[in-house]
Design a protein around this motif. Structure first.
Motif, short mmCIF file in Angstrom:
data_model
loop_
_atom_site.label_atom_id
_atom_site.label_comp_id
_atom_site.label_asym_id
_atom_site.label_seq_id
_atom_site.Cartn_x
_atom_site.Cartn_y
_atom_site.Cartn_z
N SER A 1 -3.71 2.00 11.32
CA SER A 1 -3.50 3.42 11.52
C SER A 1 -3.19 3.68 12.99
CB SER A 1 -4.73 4.22 11.09
OG SER A 1 -5.85 3.86 11.89
N THR B 1 3.25 1.63 5.57
CA THR B 1 2.44 0.49 5.99
C THR B 1 2.74 -0.72 5.11
OG1 THR B 1 0.60 1.12 4.56
CG2 THR B 1 0.57 1.95 6.83
N SER C 1 -7.00 -2.17 7.37
CA SER C 1 -6.24 -0.92 7.34
C SER C 1 -5.67 -0.64 8.73
CB SER C 1 -7.15 0.23 6.91
OG SER C 1 -6.44 1.45 6.92
N ALA D 1 -0.53 -6.81 9.58
CA ALA D 1 -0.32 -5.44 9.11
C ALA D 1 0.79 -4.80 9.94
CB ALA D 1 -1.60 -4.62 9.23
N GLN E 1 -8.51 -1.58 11.34
CA GLN E 1 -9.86 -1.61 10.79
C GLN E 1 -9.99 -2.83 9.89
OE1 GLN E 1 -12.57 0.49 11.37
NE2 GLN E 1 -13.69 -1.04 10.17
N LYS F 1 -4.98 -7.64 2.26
CA LYS F 1 -4.86 -6.43 1.46
C LYS F 1 -6.20 -6.02 0.87
CE LYS F 1 -0.01 -6.60 0.04
NZ LYS F 1 0.93 -6.91 -1.06
N TYR G 1 0.95 -4.91 4.44
CA TYR G 1 -0.13 -5.84 4.76
C TYR G 1 0.18 -7.23 4.22
CZ TYR G 1 -2.73 -1.56 5.68
OH TYR G 1 -3.14 -0.35 6.19
#
Length: 125
Positions: A70, A57, A68, A49, A81, A64, A59
């Motif tokens: 962040s 962003t 996630s 990622a 995550q 995907k 992936y």
């Protein structure tokens, strides 16, 4: 001097979740791109990622919809995550940063300048 320190790895059963953290000390360097990579024994390190400083962003296809990325700008911590984990997600995970803009998408690790020491994630069936 840039320092990246990962935490949050461990062992989990398939279908479970983990959240990786990367505490970043980057002053005075500005990181344009931050990313997560992983490597399993005998394989090349692969991009998982990516988060650009403008919020874009990207992936890998294999994660995907499950992973996630962040960042908490106040704390300067990058997160990954990971949900619905699979045994094939087992790997050493690395946090990385690039102090130049990069081409879009998941790019090779050679374009990144700064690396954490890595943290193990193990997913059992």
């Amino acid at each position: 001097q840039v320092q990246l320190v990962e935490s949050g790895g461990g062992s989990v059963q398939a279908g479970g979740s983990l959240r990786l953290s990367c505490a970043m000390s980057t002053v005075p360097v500005r990181l344009y791109v931050m990313g997560w990579f992983r490597r399993t024994p005998g394989k090349e390190r692969e991009g998982v990622a990516r988060l650009d400083s403008d919020g874009v962003t990207a992936y890998a296809d294999s994660v995907k919809g499950r992973f996630s990325i962040s960042k908490d700008n106040a704390k300067n911590i990058l997160y990954l995550q990971m949900n619905s984990l699979k045994p094939e997600d087992s790997a050493m995970y690395y946090c990385a940063g690039a102090h130049n803009p990069l081409l879009p998408g998941i790019v090779d690790d050679l374009w990144y300048h700064h690396w954490g020491q890595g943290i193990q994630v193990s997913v059992s069936a």
